[in-house]
Write a protein that holds these residues in place. Structure first.
Motif, PDB file in Angstrom:
ATOM      1  N   UNK A  27      48.021  28.859  52.546  1.00  0.00           N
ATOM      2  CA  UNK A  27      46.735  29.039  53.237  1.00  0.00           C
ATOM      3  C   UNK A  27      46.580  30.506  53.629  1.00  0.00           C
ATOM      4  N   UNK A  28      45.379  31.059  53.415  1.00  0.00           N
ATOM      5  CA  UNK A  28      45.122  32.455  53.748  1.00  0.00           C
ATOM      6  C   UNK A  28      45.062  32.631  55.259  1.00  0.00           C
ATOM      7  N   UNK A  29      45.103  33.899  55.660  1.00  0.00           N
ATOM      8  CA  UNK A  29      45.047  34.208  57.093  1.00  0.00           C
ATOM      9  C   UNK A  29      43.725  33.744  57.702  1.00  0.00           C
ATOM     10  N   UNK A  30      42.630  33.908  56.938  1.00  0.00           N
ATOM     11  CA  UNK A  30      41.327  33.445  57.440  1.00  0.00           C
ATOM     12  C   UNK A  30      41.309  31.927  57.603  1.00  0.00           C
ATOM     13  N   UNK A  31      41.952  31.229  56.640  1.00  0.00           N
ATOM     14  CA  UNK A  31      42.026  29.776  56.749  1.00  0.00           C
ATOM     15  C   UNK A  31      42.835  29.331  57.954  1.00  0.00           C
ATOM     16  N   UNK A  32      43.943  30.039  58.242  1.00  0.00           N
ATOM     17  CA  UNK A  32      44.754  29.718  59.409  1.00  0.00           C
ATOM     18  C   UNK A  32      43.957  29.905  60.693  1.00  0.00           C
ATOM     19  N   UNK A  33      43.208  30.989  60.754  1.00  0.00           N
ATOM     20  CA  UNK A  33      42.390  31.233  61.954  1.00  0.00           C
ATOM     21  C   UNK A  33      41.323  30.161  62.120  1.00  0.00           C
ATOM     22  N   UNK A  34      40.721  29.738  61.003  1.00  0.00           N
ATOM     23  CA  UNK A  34      39.714  28.678  61.079  1.00  0.00           C
ATOM     24  C   UNK A  34      40.341  27.368  61.555  1.00  0.00           C
ATOM     25  N   UNK A  35      41.539  27.056  61.036  1.00  0.00           N
ATOM     26  CA  UNK A  35      42.217  25.835  61.468  1.00  0.00           C
ATOM     27  C   UNK A  35      42.559  25.898  62.951  1.00  0.00           C
ATOM     28  N   UNK A  36      43.038  27.051  63.413  1.00  0.00           N
ATOM     29  CA  UNK A  36      43.351  27.213  64.831  1.00  0.00           C
ATOM     30  C   UNK A  36      42.105  27.041  65.690  1.00  0.00           C
ATOM     31  N   UNK A  37      40.984  27.570  65.207  1.00  0.00           N
ATOM     32  CA  UNK A  37      39.735  27.441  65.948  1.00  0.00           C
ATOM     33  C   UNK A  37      39.301  25.978  66.047  1.00  0.00           C
ATOM     34  N   UNK A  38      39.457  25.241  64.942  1.00  0.00           N
ATOM     35  CA  UNK A  38      39.104  23.813  64.952  1.00  0.00           C
ATOM     36  C   UNK A  38      39.994  23.048  65.922  1.00  0.00           C
ATOM     37  N   UNK A  39      41.312  23.325  65.885  1.00  0.00           N
ATOM     38  CA  UNK A  39      42.234  22.646  66.794  1.00  0.00           C
ATOM     39  C   UNK A  39      41.893  22.967  68.248  1.00  0.00           C
ATOM     40  N   UNK A  40      41.552  24.226  68.512  1.00  0.00           N
ATOM     41  CA  UNK A  40      41.208  24.617  69.874  1.00  0.00           C
ATOM     42  C   UNK A  40      39.949  23.909  70.351  1.00  0.00           C
ATOM     43  N   UNK A  41      38.957  23.807  69.475  1.00  0.00           N
ATOM     44  CA  UNK A  41      37.711  23.131  69.841  1.00  0.00           C
ATOM     45  C   UNK A  41      37.943  21.647  70.100  1.00  0.00           C
ATOM     46  N   UNK A  42      38.801  21.034  69.295  1.00  0.00           N
ATOM     47  CA  UNK A  42      39.115  19.616  69.517  1.00  0.00           C
ATOM     48  C   UNK A  42      39.806  19.422  70.864  1.00  0.00           C
ATOM     49  N   UNK A  43      40.773  20.290  71.163  1.00  0.00           N
ATOM     50  CA  UNK A  43      41.459  20.195  72.456  1.00  0.00           C
ATOM     51  C   UNK A  43      40.496  20.444  73.606  1.00  0.00           C
TER      52      UNK A  43
END
Length: 289
Positions: free
Chosen positions: A1-17
């Motif tokens: 996964x690219x760095x941009x993809x990792x940041x997007x995944x982290x953002x999604x996880x943060x929003x869910x939390x």
């Protein structure tokens, strides 16, 4: 996964939390805003320690929830006392001792039991368990706190087994190998190494089971008898959840009766929070993170 993809995944996880935390805060705010006014009007001591619940009396209504509160606590505690040891032993058997074929069959049975609707559990309790208790114990009516405990124990057993088994299976094999190397038997290793190492997951299983026991309404409504007596094991009782389920539809909007029922919801919410906090504190005092 690219760095941009990792940041997007982290953002999604943060929003869910964040969404989960926001929902919890909104729920807390709702219970506080809807429950506290009635408690202030009735009086905290009269509400929590009053022994008479007679909300339908228009001339002199009484809103003491002590019988309902004690029945809920006794019912959940009794169900947990039956289901938690049985569930943990079953999970330990499935995770460590059972042959693959037997384990697969038992897991399917546990999942089927978990999928049974609560109203069906209540129906079986009403048509099978209550007549059995009435005949065997010589009770005028079999609906009782004992029936509540037995029905709730069956209902909370599946989640305890499933979550505890997952926690036990996640314990690193190196822990058990080290125990065997020191001369411990399988049983000693399972109970003294594996089970403590899975403490967090086991605690989550117990907390979920107790939370379901405290919050169950429909099945309990069918076997409790629904009389607001001070609870005895063989007597009819009314729990906090059944009190809300029975009366909320008959309470006039904005009336003290309706607001008192919403206050019961606040008490239930606080009760579940306190139980989870006590379990977490007991876990921490046991020396585990």
């Amino acid at each position: 996964m690219s760095r941009a993809g990792e940041r997007a995944a982290q953002a999604v996880f943060f929003l869910c939390a964040l969404a989960a935390a926001a929902l919890l805060l909104l729920l807390t705010a709702f219970f506080l805003s809807s429950g506290l006014p009635a408690i202030r009007e009735i009086g905290l001591k009269e509400f929590l320690l009053g022994r008479v619940w007679d909300s339908a009396n228009r001339a002199a209504p009484q809103f003491g929830i002590l019988p309902l509160l004690l029945a809920s606590i006794y019912g959940a505690a009794g169900a947990a006392a039956l289901a938690v040891p049985l569930g943990l032993l079953t999970a330990l058997f499935l995770a460590k001792a059972a042959p693959k074929g037997v384990a697969a069959c038992v897991r399917q049975l546990v999942r089927l039991l978990a999928g049974v609707p609560s109203v069906v559990c209540g129906l079986v309790g009403m048509t099978v368990l209550i007549p059995f208790l009435r005949e065997r114990l010589g009770l005028p009516a079999g609906d009782s706190l004992l029936a509540v405990v037995l029905v709730l124990a069956v209902m909370i057993l599946p989640p305890v087994v499933e979550l505890a088994e997952d926690a036990l299976a996640a314990v690193p094999a190196a822990y058990e190998e080290a125990s065997f190397a020191l001369g411990a038997t399988e049983a000693e290793t399972w109970f003294q190494v594996t089970l403590p190492a899975a403490g967090s997951g086991v605690l989550a299983a117990v907390a979920l089971g107790i939370g379901r026991a405290v919050g169950e309404a429909m099945a309990v409504l069918m076997v409790a008898g629904n009389v607001a007596n001070m609870p005895t094991l063989l007597g009819s009782v009314r729990l906090l959840t059944t009190g809300i389920a029975m009366e909320l539809g008959y309470a006039a909007a904005g009336s003290l009766r309706q607001r008192a029922l919403l206050s019961i919801g606040l008490v239930l919410f606080v009760l579940v929070v306190l139980m989870n906090a006590l379990l977490h504190l007991a876990h921490r005092k046991g020396g585990r993170p």
